[in-house]
Design a protein around this motif. Structure first.
Motif, short mmCIF file in Angstrom:
data_model
loop_
_atom_site.label_atom_id
_atom_site.label_comp_id
_atom_site.label_asym_id
_atom_site.label_seq_id
_atom_site.Cartn_x
_atom_site.Cartn_y
_atom_site.Cartn_z
N CYS A 210 92.35 0.92 0.78
CA CYS A 210 91.11 0.66 0.46
C CYS A 210 89.92 -0.62 -0.54
O CYS A 210 89.44 -1.06 0.67
CB CYS A 210 90.19 1.97 -0.03
N ALA A 211 90.74 -0.63 -1.26
CA ALA A 211 89.99 -1.38 -2.10
C ALA A 211 90.91 -2.52 -2.89
O ALA A 211 91.32 -2.60 -4.15
CB ALA A 211 88.82 -1.27 -3.20
N GLY A 212 92.30 -3.09 -2.14
CA GLY A 212 93.05 -3.84 -3.13
C GLY A 212 93.03 -4.24 -3.88
O GLY A 212 93.09 -5.26 -5.08
N ASP A 213 91.70 -5.83 -3.56
CA ASP A 213 91.46 -7.08 -4.20
C ASP A 213 90.64 -6.42 -5.30
O ASP A 213 90.95 -7.41 -6.19
CB ASP A 213 90.85 -7.70 -3.20
N ILE A 214 90.35 -6.15 -4.83
CA ILE A 214 89.41 -5.48 -5.91
C ILE A 214 89.39 -4.47 -7.59
O ILE A 214 89.91 -4.56 -8.99
CB ILE A 214 87.90 -3.91 -5.65
N GLY B 215 88.13 -5.39 5.04
CA GLY B 215 87.02 -4.53 4.90
C GLY B 215 88.44 -3.08 6.12
O GLY B 215 88.11 -2.00 6.01
N ALA B 216 88.65 -3.72 6.71
CA ALA B 216 89.49 -3.27 8.31
C ALA B 216 90.89 -2.25 7.91
O ALA B 216 90.77 -1.06 8.46
CB ALA B 216 90.58 -4.57 9.31
N THR B 217 91.04 -2.80 6.49
CA THR B 217 92.26 -1.69 6.22
C THR B 217 91.86 -0.53 5.76
O THR B 217 92.55 0.33 5.25
CB THR B 217 93.19 -2.74 5.15
N THR B 218 90.57 -0.37 5.06
CA THR B 218 89.82 0.41 4.72
C THR B 218 89.17 1.61 5.87
O THR B 218 90.00 2.99 5.79
CB THR B 218 88.42 -0.07 3.71
N VAL B 219 89.30 0.89 6.32
CA VAL B 219 88.98 1.47 7.95
C VAL B 219 90.29 1.96 8.74
O VAL B 219 90.35 3.79 9.14
CB VAL B 219 88.64 0.10 9.33
N TYR B 220 91.17 1.23 8.86
CA TYR B 220 93.05 1.96 8.66
C TYR B 220 93.15 3.56 7.89
O TYR B 220 93.76 4.28 8.61
CB TYR B 220 93.84 0.81 9.05
N ASN B 221 92.59 3.33 7.12
CA ASN B 221 93.06 4.66 6.13
C ASN B 221 91.94 5.10 6.65
O ASN B 221 92.80 7.03 6.89
CB ASN B 221 93.98 3.98 4.57
N TRP C 132 85.36 -0.98 15.15
CA TRP C 132 84.49 -1.38 13.86
C TRP C 132 84.61 -3.53 13.99
O TRP C 132 83.65 -4.13 13.67
CB TRP C 132 85.98 -1.62 13.08
N ILE C 133 86.11 -4.04 14.76
CA ILE C 133 85.92 -5.14 15.09
C ILE C 133 84.56 -5.43 16.06
O ILE C 133 83.79 -6.11 15.58
CB ILE C 133 86.95 -5.25 15.69
N ARG C 134 84.40 -4.40 17.10
CA ARG C 134 83.27 -4.88 18.06
C ARG C 134 81.83 -5.36 17.41
O ARG C 134 81.18 -5.78 17.80
CB ARG C 134 83.53 -3.73 19.40
N SER C 135 81.78 -3.90 16.63
CA SER C 135 80.64 -3.97 15.49
C SER C 135 79.92 -5.00 14.93
O SER C 135 78.54 -5.55 14.48
CB SER C 135 80.56 -2.92 14.87
N GLY C 136 81.23 -6.14 14.74
CA GLY C 136 80.95 -7.29 13.89
C GLY C 136 80.47 -6.66 12.35
O GLY C 136 79.84 -7.78 11.66
N ALA D 172 84.04 -1.41 -5.68
CA ALA D 172 84.45 -0.16 -5.23
C ALA D 172 83.62 0.57 -3.91
O ALA D 172 83.24 1.51 -2.98
CB ALA D 172 84.42 0.98 -5.94
N ASP D 173 82.07 0.49 -4.36
CA ASP D 173 81.06 1.26 -3.92
C ASP D 173 81.25 0.85 -2.23
O ASP D 173 81.22 1.06 -1.19
CB ASP D 173 79.03 0.64 -4.41
N ASP D 174 80.97 -0.59 -2.17
CA ASP D 174 81.39 -1.45 -0.67
C ASP D 174 82.81 -0.98 0.15
O ASP D 174 82.45 -0.64 1.05
CB ASP D 174 81.70 -3.42 -0.71
N ALA D 175 83.66 -0.19 -0.86
CA ALA D 175 84.81 -0.04 -0.20
C ALA D 175 84.90 1.73 0.36
O ALA D 175 84.95 1.99 1.19
CB ALA D 175 86.63 0.13 -0.78
N ILE D 176 83.96 2.15 -0.78
CA ILE D 176 83.34 3.29 -0.36
C ILE D 176 82.91 3.80 0.96
O ILE D 176 82.29 4.67 1.39
CB ILE D 176 82.59 4.42 -1.68
N SER D 177 81.26 2.56 0.20
CA SER D 177 80.58 2.93 2.10
C SER D 177 81.46 2.22 3.38
O SER D 177 81.18 3.04 4.51
CB SER D 177 79.64 1.58 1.49
N VAL D 178 82.28 1.68 3.15
CA VAL D 178 83.43 1.21 4.77
C VAL D 178 84.23 2.64 4.97
O VAL D 178 83.90 3.18 6.26
CB VAL D 178 84.09 -0.24 4.44
#
Length: 408
Positions: free
Chosen positions: A143-147, A333-339, A370-374, A382-388
């Motif tokens: 969800c938030a590896g870089d962070i 954020g695609a990995t966050t979506v995947y999970n 998610w990809i189509r939404s752009g 962390a809040d960004d990751a939780i939002s996604v």
């Protein structure tokens, strides 16, 4: 990436007393951790323990180990926990804030084994105060590896890998330098459906998915292993943990689960870590690091095993693994979506709402949406990751009815 990521002088020698906190003490990883602590009471003192909803198990462990603090994730169970701990000096709390408080308490070493995205904030709380964190929660990194890794670097602390595969890579990487690394190889048992026909995998029941051939694990991770989503999560984890590009990570199916990970260097030497399929081995490595402790696991008897076999992974029969590489390459954020989509899909499968084969289809449909939404900004917090994560869960839930009706 160094051979031993984020290692610093704050590591505690095995001969010194070490205070520990176990987040997720009543789960399968927590159970293995407590078993190891039980065998070395003179070397470790328990600061805090947490559980999701198992009040009885949490209270029993807290009293057995003399924990200073115990927290239950379910706020409705606070009164029950207080009653269970009546007559002791153990402090207690409930809800997300209490789990975060447990992680923030002054323990030298923290086992982060809270499953799902719910484990992110507690893990960050432990990281931010500079604890040595043994990470057994895949979702934190996915969800938030870089962070997570950036905050660990900033705090000057140490992230240890409690998963068997990443712990194997951690150990093997010590044999060379980053510039000498060619690739890492994560092994996979193949799960219970390794030899099944695609049509049979599609119709697999919950009971069949939970019959893992080698490992004894919790329900969610066992189902992920059957779909190989678990291996996809591990590929993403490895990328963040060791600063690896997707093309530097290979997966190899190894049904015996004896070799847990390998590292290939520029001279074509391949260094592997072997051991019996027992989670107490990688946890013991983390618990004693930088030294080693005496563990209770069975000795490896290769003569008795006789042979080790290997196969290439089948991305067609197990599309969850393919999707993980796609999410990793896409980023943002695609990995966050995947999970998130996978968690919704697995819960739906357990509830009997979708077929086993629909797990990967729901994940793919959610990623495509998610990809189509752009809507793919970089994650900065962390809040960004939780939002996604929240957006993806809602989208996966909305797509669920049509995926349930869709044939293969």
């Amino acid at each position: 990436m160094s051979a031993v990521p984020l290692r610093n002088n704050k590591a505690v020698a095995a001969s010194a007393a070490r205070t520990v906190t176990v987040l997720g003490a009543t789960g399968s990883i927590g159970d293995s951790t407590m078993d190891l602590l039980r065998g070395a009471r003179d070397r470790y003192r328990v600061e805090a323990l947490t559980a999701n909803s198992n009040v009885e198990g949490l209270a029993k462990l807290a009293k057995e180990f003399g924990a200073r603090f115990a927290a239950i994730a379910d706020p409705a169970k606070l009164s029950e926990l207080k009653d269970a701990l009546a007559g002791t000096r153990i402090e207690c709390g409930a809800g997300e804030s209490a789990i975060i408080e447990a992680a923030a308490r002054p323990a030298d070493w923290v086992m982060a084994a809270v499953s799902g995205a719910a484990g992110l904030k507690p893990a960050l709380a432990a990281v931010d105060r500079g604890a040595t964190v043994a990470l057994a929660n895949k979702e934190c990194l996915v969800c938030a590896g870089d962070i997570l890794m950036e905050r660990a670097k900033k705090a000057g602390d140490c992230i240890l890998q409690a998963d068997s595969e990443h712990n194997a890579l951690f150990q093997a990487l010590a044999s060379g330098n980053r510039e000498e690394l060619t690739r890492v190889i994560i092994t996979a048992s193949g799960g219970p459906f390794r030899t099944w026909a695609p049509a049979d995998i599609e119709q697999a029941t919950l009971e069949q998915a939970l019959k893992h051939p080698n490992w004894s694990m919790g329900q969610k991770i066992t189902i992920d292993s059957a779909s190989m989503m678990n291996k996809g999560l591990e590929v993403i984890e490895a990328s963040y943990l060791f600063a690896l590009a997707p093309d530097e990570i290979d997966v190899l199916v190894h049904p015996q689960s004896i070799i847990h990970g390998m590292v290939e260097f520029s001279d074509r030497s391949v260094v592997a870590q072997l051991g019996t399929p027992d989670m107490r081995i990688p946890i013991a490595h983390c618990l004693g690091w930088p030294d080693r402790v005496v563990g209770p696991s069975a000795k490896l008897d290769l003569a008795k095993i006789g042979q080790l076999t290997f196969e290439a992974p089948d991305f067609q029969r197990f599309p969850g693994l393919r999707l993980a590489y796609e999410a990793l390459r896409l980023g943002h954020g695609a990995t966050t979506v995947y999970n998130a989509a996978n968690e919704i899909a697995v819960a739906a499968f357990i509830a009997g709402k979708i077929k086993f084969g629909a797990i990967a289809r729901l994940v793919e449909a959610t990623m495509n949406d998610w990809i189509r939404s752009g809507n793919q900004p970089p994650l900065h917090s962390a809040d960004d990751a939780i939002s996604v994560d929240h957006i993806a869960r809602n989208k996966a839930a909305a797509l669920l009815p049509q995926i349930a009706l869709k044939a293969t």
